[in-house]
Design a protein around this motif. Structure first.
Motif, PDB file in Angstrom:
ATOM      1  N   LEU A  73     -27.846  12.971   4.175  1.00 32.36           N
ATOM      2  CA  LEU A  73     -27.713  11.675   3.506  1.00 32.36           C
ATOM      3  C   LEU A  73     -26.482  10.923   4.020  1.00 32.36           C
ATOM      4  N   VAL A  74     -25.396  11.655   4.260  1.00 32.18           N
ATOM      5  CA  VAL A  74     -24.198  11.025   4.834  1.00 32.18           C
ATOM      6  C   VAL A  74     -24.517  10.448   6.215  1.00 32.18           C
ATOM      7  N   ASN A  75     -25.238  11.233   7.043  1.00 32.53           N
ATOM      8  CA  ASN A  75     -25.625  10.730   8.372  1.00 32.53           C
ATOM      9  C   ASN A  75     -26.504   9.488   8.256  1.00 32.53           C
ATOM     10  N   THR A  76     -27.420   9.507   7.293  1.00 34.24           N
ATOM     11  CA  THR A  76     -28.287   8.346   7.084  1.00 34.24           C
ATOM     12  C   THR A  76     -27.466   7.107   6.697  1.00 34.24           C
ATOM     13  N   VAL A 121     -39.734  -1.374  16.032  1.00 31.91           N
ATOM     14  CA  VAL A 121     -38.386  -0.803  16.003  1.00 31.91           C
ATOM     15  C   VAL A 121     -38.367   0.625  16.522  1.00 31.91           C
ATOM     16  N   VAL A 122     -39.464   1.372  16.315  1.00 33.58           N
ATOM     17  CA  VAL A 122     -39.488   2.756  16.789  1.00 33.58           C
ATOM     18  C   VAL A 122     -39.426   2.807  18.314  1.00 33.58           C
ATOM     19  N   ILE A 123     -40.046   1.834  18.987  1.00 32.72           N
ATOM     20  CA  ILE A 123     -39.994   1.787  20.458  1.00 32.72           C
ATOM     21  C   ILE A 123     -38.592   1.413  20.927  1.00 32.72           C
ATOM     22  N   LEU A 124     -37.931   0.502  20.221  1.00 35.01           N
ATOM     23  CA  LEU A 124     -36.562   0.134  20.597  1.00 35.01           C
ATOM     24  C   LEU A 124     -35.627   1.334  20.482  1.00 35.01           C
ATOM     25  N   ILE A 125     -35.796   2.132  19.433  1.00 36.75           N
ATOM     26  CA  ILE A 125     -34.954   3.327  19.277  1.00 36.75           C
ATOM     27  C   ILE A 125     -35.240   4.314  20.410  1.00 36.75           C
ATOM     28  N   PHE A 126     -36.514   4.497  20.713  1.00 34.48           N
ATOM     29  CA  PHE A 126     -36.892   5.431  21.766  1.00 34.48           C
ATOM     30  C   PHE A 126     -36.359   4.959  23.124  1.00 34.48           C
ATOM     31  N   PHE A 127     -36.492   3.666  23.408  1.00 39.25           N
ATOM     32  CA  PHE A 127     -35.999   3.118  24.671  1.00 39.25           C
ATOM     33  C   PHE A 127     -34.486   3.268  24.769  1.00 39.25           C
ATOM     34  N   LYS A 212     -34.090   2.080   5.221  1.00 38.22           N
ATOM     35  CA  LYS A 212     -35.299   2.907   5.285  1.00 38.22           C
ATOM     36  C   LYS A 212     -35.669   3.261   6.721  1.00 38.22           C
ATOM     37  N   ASP A 213     -35.407   2.330   7.658  1.00 38.67           N
ATOM     38  CA  ASP A 213     -35.768   2.584   9.055  1.00 38.67           C
ATOM     39  C   ASP A 213     -34.888   3.649   9.707  1.00 38.67           C
ATOM     40  N   THR A 214     -33.783   4.004   9.083  1.00 36.39           N
ATOM     41  CA  THR A 214     -32.987   5.100   9.655  1.00 36.39           C
ATOM     42  C   THR A 214     -33.786   6.404   9.709  1.00 36.39           C
ATOM     43  N   SER A 215     -34.839   6.492   8.889  1.00 39.08           N
ATOM     44  CA  SER A 215     -35.673   7.700   8.910  1.00 39.08           C
ATOM     45  C   SER A 215     -36.375   7.876  10.256  1.00 39.08           C
ATOM     46  N   LEU A 216     -36.440   6.788  11.061  1.00 45.36           N
ATOM     47  CA  LEU A 216     -37.056   6.894  12.386  1.00 45.36           C
ATOM     48  C   LEU A 216     -36.164   7.642  13.371  1.00 45.36           C
ATOM     49  N   GLY A 217     -34.954   7.958  12.937  1.00 47.68           N
ATOM     50  CA  GLY A 217     -34.052   8.712  13.804  1.00 47.68           C
ATOM     51  C   GLY A 217     -34.561  10.086  14.173  1.00 47.68           C
ATOM     52  N   PHE A 218     -35.582  10.567  13.456  1.00 50.05           N
ATOM     53  CA  PHE A 218     -36.105  11.904  13.771  1.00 50.05           C
ATOM     54  C   PHE A 218     -36.731  11.953  15.158  1.00 50.05           C
ATOM     55  N   ILE A 220     -35.526  10.904  17.861  1.00 47.99           N
ATOM     56  CA  ILE A 220     -34.515  11.227  18.877  1.00 47.99           C
ATOM     57  C   ILE A 220     -33.639  12.391  18.398  1.00 47.99           C
ATOM     58  N   SER A 221     -34.166  13.133  17.405  1.00 42.30           N
ATOM     59  CA  SER A 221     -33.495  14.343  16.894  1.00 42.30           C
ATOM     60  C   SER A 221     -32.166  14.040  16.217  1.00 42.30           C
ATOM     61  N   TYR A 222     -32.031  12.849  15.653  1.00 43.07           N
ATOM     62  CA  TYR A 222     -30.819  12.560  14.873  1.00 43.07           C
ATOM     63  C   TYR A 222     -30.944  13.255  13.519  1.00 43.07           C
ATOM     64  N   GLU A 223     -29.893  13.904  13.097  1.00 41.07           N
ATOM     65  CA  GLU A 223     -29.954  14.727  11.891  1.00 41.07           C
ATOM     66  C   GLU A 223     -29.847  13.874  10.630  1.00 41.07           C
ATOM     67  N   GLU A 224     -30.858  13.016  10.430  1.00 41.74           N
ATOM     68  CA  GLU A 224     -30.873  12.210   9.200  1.00 41.74           C
ATOM     69  C   GLU A 224     -31.734  12.911   8.143  1.00 41.74           C
ATOM     70  N   THR A 225     -32.002  12.216   7.060  1.00 45.22           N
ATOM     71  CA  THR A 225     -32.604  12.867   5.896  1.00 45.22           C
ATOM     72  C   THR A 225     -34.004  13.417   6.174  1.00 45.22           C
ATOM     73  N   VAL A 226     -34.848  12.625   6.819  1.00 46.22           N
ATOM     74  CA  VAL A 226     -36.231  13.057   7.025  1.00 46.22           C
ATOM     75  C   VAL A 226     -36.306  14.238   7.990  1.00 46.22           C
ATOM     76  N   ARG A 227     -35.514  14.195   9.076  1.00 41.85           N
ATOM     77  CA  ARG A 227     -35.529  15.320  10.020  1.00 41.85           C
ATOM     78  C   ARG A 227     -35.023  16.591   9.332  1.00 41.85           C
ATOM     79  N   THR A 228     -33.960  16.457   8.547  1.00 44.59           N
ATOM     80  CA  THR A 228     -33.441  17.623   7.828  1.00 44.59           C
ATOM     81  C   THR A 228     -34.475  18.157   6.836  1.00 44.59           C
ATOM     82  N   ALA A 229     -35.204  17.240   6.204  1.00 45.10           N
ATOM     83  CA  ALA A 229     -36.267  17.673   5.287  1.00 45.10           C
ATOM     84  C   ALA A 229     -37.308  18.494   6.032  1.00 45.10           C
ATOM     85  N   GLY A 230     -37.641  18.078   7.262  1.00 51.71           N
ATOM     86  CA  GLY A 230     -38.606  18.833   8.059  1.00 51.71           C
ATOM     87  C   GLY A 230     -38.118  20.247   8.357  1.00 51.71           C
ATOM     88  N   ILE A 231     -36.821  20.366   8.633  1.00 45.83           N
ATOM     89  CA  ILE A 231     -36.259  21.693   8.900  1.00 45.83           C
ATOM     90  C   ILE A 231     -36.335  22.575   7.651  1.00 45.83           C
TER      91      ILE A 231
END
Length: 292
Positions: A73-76, A121-127, A212-218, A220-231
């Protein structure tokens, strides 16, 4: 009795139809929720061992799970705050450029805004994460996420600010110019403050979207809330419980942002009313205050 400018006040028959429709919709929603609840109960999703890592401090995984969620959550929030700040600054700059641009180079600003508005926005993050390292720009995943979010949301905020400036009466600009203010002063001292105040609800809504769009950080393997939830889910096998908890956290944070927006809006409205009252009762004092 207050009349709405958007629609006519409903009569007795319309009110009865509205009430009937509301009751029917309520019954359908309640039935759907009961059906979903029964299916979840059949699958054992309400059993204590599924919820214990999230709700029972005596569970062995409780502390570890909430430490991971707290760090995520702090990372998010860090990514969201950085993206919001850069989006507001760059978006305001783009709005000013589009307003003051001459015909010879306005197409460049408009083309830039329309280009980034049209890319997901997901493509911009990926690019940002895949292309920038190819040019020797090696940053952490946090900054790639911030760059992608800023690239998209800054052009949206630019259009919101531009719409706010265009919504102001022409007399505002003419009155400021008649006082001898230069074009930049008219924009910075008179038009932009009013545009921000007028468009504050839309700006806050866009900032909530950034969060909310910070959840797209998963991606690029950014350790935000959704990626951590997956782990966490990979280890505990309780996706519904974890994602439900993540949803509650996001709702709570976004609700806090919305309440903050309402508070800021009321403060600004109170300030403008106070200034208007001073201007009406003591024009000399109001004029002295405005010049400071």
């Amino acid at each position: 009795m207050t009349a709405s400018v958007l629609y006519d006040a409903p009569g007795p028959r319309a009110r009865r139809r509205t009430l009937l429709g509301s009751v029917v919709a309520g019954v359908l929603v309640a039935g759907l929720l009961a059906l979903v609840g029964n299916r979840l109960a059949d699958k054992g999703q309400f059993e204590a061992d599924k919820w214990a890592p999230l709700t029972d401090p005596a569970d062995d995984n409780f502390t570890l799970v909430w430490n991971l969620l707290g760090d995520a959550l702090v990372n998010t929030l860090i990514a969201a705050v950085l993206a919001m700040a850069f989006s507001l600054v760059i978006g305001t700059g783009l709005a000013v450029l589009r307003i003051v641009a001459g015909r010879s180079w306005r197409w460049l600003v408009v083309g830039f805004i329309e280009l980034f508005r049209g890319i997901p926005v997901v493509i911009l993050i990926f690019f940002a994460a895949r292309v920038l390292p190819g040019f020797g720009i090696d940053l952490s995943n946090l900054w790639f996420l911030v760059i992608g979010l800023t690239a998209y949301n800054s052009v949206i905020i630019a259009e919101i600010v531009r719409a706010g400036v265009n919504s102001l009466p022409k007399g505002q600009r003419e009155a400021a110019e008649s006082l001898g203010l230069r074009r930049g002063q008219v924009l910075g001292l008179v038009l932009l403050p009013q545009a921000f105040r007028a468009m504050l609800p839309a700006l806050i809504s866009q900032l909530v979207v950034v969060l909310k769009d910070t959840s797209l950080g998963f991606i690029i393997s950014y350790e935000e809330t959704v990626r951590t939830a997956g782990i966490i889910i990979q280890n505990l096998d309780n996706p519904i419980q974890v994602y439900f908890t993540i949803a509650v956290i996001f709702i709570a944070v976004n609700y806090a942002v919305s309440r903050l927006a309402i508070w800021v809006e009321r403060r600004l409205s109170r300030g403008s009313k106070t200034a208007a009252t001073l201007s009406a009762t003591d024009p000399a004092a109001a004029g002295a205050g405005g010049g400071g």
